[in-house]
Scaffold this motif. Structure first.
Motif, PDB file in Angstrom:
ATOM      1  N   ASN A   1       1.424  -6.487   3.149  1.00 18.36           N
ATOM      2  CA  ASN A   1       1.374  -5.340   2.050  1.00 18.36           C
ATOM      3  C   ASN A   1       1.901  -6.257   1.094  1.00 18.36           C
ATOM      4  OD1 ASN A   1       0.519  -2.864   3.424  1.00 18.36           O
ATOM      5  ND2 ASN A   1       1.943  -3.613   4.920  1.00 18.36           N
TER       6      ASN A   1
ATOM      7  N   ASN B   1      -2.208  -3.652   5.269  1.00 21.74           N
ATOM      8  CA  ASN B   1      -2.905  -2.842   4.432  1.00 21.74           C
ATOM      9  C   ASN B   1      -2.507  -3.103   2.945  1.00 21.74           C
ATOM     10  OD1 ASN B   1      -3.811  -0.227   5.584  1.00 21.74           O
ATOM     11  ND2 ASN B   1      -2.135  -0.506   7.097  1.00 21.74           N
ATOM     12  N   SER B   2      -2.548  -2.472   2.081  1.00 17.17           N
ATOM     13  CA  SER B   2      -2.324  -2.677   0.629  1.00 17.17           C
ATOM     14  C   SER B   2      -1.343  -1.837   0.155  1.00 17.17           C
ATOM     15  CB  SER B   2      -3.541  -2.654  -0.271  1.00 17.17           C
ATOM     16  OG  SER B   2      -4.491  -3.542  -0.085  1.00 17.17           O
ATOM     17  N   LEU B   3      -0.515  -1.232   0.800  1.00 16.44           N
ATOM     18  CA  LEU B   3       0.954  -0.796   0.352  1.00 16.44           C
ATOM     19  C   LEU B   3       1.804  -1.379  -0.521  1.00 16.44           C
ATOM     20  CD1 LEU B   3       1.537   1.056   3.945  1.00 16.44           C
ATOM     21  CD2 LEU B   3       0.426   2.183   2.021  1.00 16.44           C
ATOM     22  N   SER B   4       2.446  -0.699  -1.510  1.00 22.81           N
ATOM     23  CA  SER B   4       2.880  -1.431  -2.339  1.00 22.81           C
ATOM     24  C   SER B   4       4.277  -0.546  -2.735  1.00 22.81           C
ATOM     25  CB  SER B   4       2.301  -1.539  -3.755  1.00 22.81           C
ATOM     26  OG  SER B   4       1.566  -0.293  -4.368  1.00 22.81           O
TER      27      SER B   4
END
Length: 447
Positions: free
Chosen positions: A376, A352-355
């Motif tokens: 991520n 995903n693109s969780l940060s």
């Protein structure tokens, strides 16, 4: 009377399953051991009530069977090739027909509609063809209809089935949890809106080639406990009216073509243990209302098109053991509230693109055995609380972006991490400025 919700299952177990026990329904059929062989039944003559026919070639009926006019249950187990004889209508007192016959071919006789006392109709393993006869709608006392593992039906579902107001289970084809691929042909068209009149239904299961989504009228089936739809062709979104089925304990809408978003009304299904709704084209955000699914123990939506943030309300799911939303487009930070899901064993968020930083609250999840966070944009140090979890059997991290103490897995494998650099010292403060000089005294005034 305690009633167990009906399920849609596969295989011979379907044909032999006992129907629900209720004072409001007819009593369950006698067990197979109570049925009589052909020879014994013919010896009893017209008084025989329960007949079991077994063997490689048992259809059409042996001579004399159609004279057993008091017959109430008919069980047929055959390995031969044959078809259902139309003469079955002569057994006008039949209440139950169970057929397990892999070699059975042909069509369902329209004459089945003449059996006014028929309560259970079950076929398993057959290769029937043609359409479901509309005349089935005339067997108004039916409360259990199951044609599982029947793979040859074509055409639409008859609207006349809506006349079966006592029907508690309707299953067409394999259940959604069957391991085999969904059918490429068979029942086609749409679900008749008239099915919304079948208010006695507890289980509705279909495996078919449907061209449109479920009708909103299904929301009127307040007694439904199991809803299982398996298809490769349905289009459209899941109807919001599904939230009215608050008694659902088994919901599976398995399709390769369903698009759209998860309706927020799913949050009203508080007794649902597993969320299996939506196809491979599922998009949009995860509704915050999913946090109301207090009985949920598993949520899996990998490889979809989900976006937005992971709802913090998921932390309210105290019974959830697995959260799998791999390979989507989720953004934002990981909610600290996930640390409240103390039953969580599998946390799969990779791709995903969780940060942001990993919350230290993850260390509260003492039941965790698998954690997948790579792919991520997490940064910073891995919380020491997370690295101290002793039950981990697998963990995946972006080791180049994260630092910390590393992990020791149950199998003895080590997952090292670079040590986190100490924070840089603040720059030295400049020396204090000297105090300002006092202003000069004014000169004395002349005398």
């Amino acid at each position: 009377v305690h009633m167990h919700p009906l399920r849609c299952r596969t295989g011979i177990a379907v044909a032999l399953a006992m129907v629900r026990t209720s004072l409001l329904q007819p009593p369950p059929p006698p067990p197979a051991s109570a049925s009589t062989s052909v020879a014994s039944c013919l010896a009893q003559g017209a008084e025989c009530e329960h007949l079991r026919i077994e063997g490689p070639e048992v259809l059409p009926f042996p001579v004399g069977v159609t004279d057993l006019v008091h017959l109430r249950t008919l069980r047929i187990h055959s390995t031969g090739t044959s078809s259902v004889p139309t003469e079955v209508a002569r057994l006008f007192m039949l209440q139950m027909i169970e057929v397990v016959a892999p070699g059975l071919t042909g069509t369902l006789p329209t004459e089945l509609g003449l059996l006014a006392d028929l309560q259970r109709l079950a076929f398993s393993g057959a290769h029937l063809s043609g359409t479901l006869p509309t005349e089935l709608g005339d067997a108004v006392r039916l409360f259990d209809t199951n044609v599982a593992e029947v793979d040859g039906f074509t055409g639409p579902l008859p609207t006349e089935l809506a006349r079966l107001t006592q029907l508690s289970r309707l299953q067409i084809g394999p259940a959604a949890d069957d391991a085999r691929p969904a059918p490429q042909s068979g029942i086609v068209g749409t679900f008749p809106t008239e099915l919304g009149r079948m208010t006695a239904l507890e289980a509705l299961c279909a495996s078919a080639m449907l061209s449109r989504a479920l009708p909103s009228e299904l929301g009127a089936l307040g007694g439904l406990r199991t809803l299982s739809i398996r298809t490769q062709a349905v289009t459209g979104q899941t109807p919001t009216e599904i939230g009215a089925l608050t008694g659902l304990s088994d919901l599976s809408l398995d399709t390769d073509m369903a698009s759209g978003t998860l309706p927020t009304e799913l949050g009203m299904l508080s007794t649902l243990p597993e969320l299996k709704v939506g196809g491979i084209l599922l998009e949009g955000t995860l509704p915050t209302e999913l946090g109301f699914l207090s009985a949920l123990h598993s949520m899996g939506y990998p490889d979809r098109d989900l976006s937005g943030k992971l709802p913090s309300e998921l932390g309210q799911l105290a019974s959830m053991t697995a959260l799998d939303v791999r390979n989507n487009h989720l953004v934002g930070s990981l909610p600290t509230e996930l640390g409240r899901s103390l039953a969580l064993r599998v946390l799969a968020l990779e791709g995903n693109s969780l940060s942001g930083r990993l919350p230290s609250e993850l260390g509260l999840l003492s039941a965790l055995t698998m954690v997948a966070l790579d792919g991520n944009a997490f940064t910073g140090g891995v919380p020491l609380e997370l690295s101290r979890l002793t039950g981990l059997t697998y963990i995946s991290l972006d080791t180049e972006a994260l630092c910390g103490a590393g992990f020791e897995l149950v199998n003895g494998e080590s997952v090292p991490l670079a040590a986190c650099s100490p924070p840089p010292s603040p720059p030295p403060s400049p020396p204090p400025s000297p105090p300002p000089s006092p202003p000069p005294s004014p000169p004395p005034s002349p005398p």
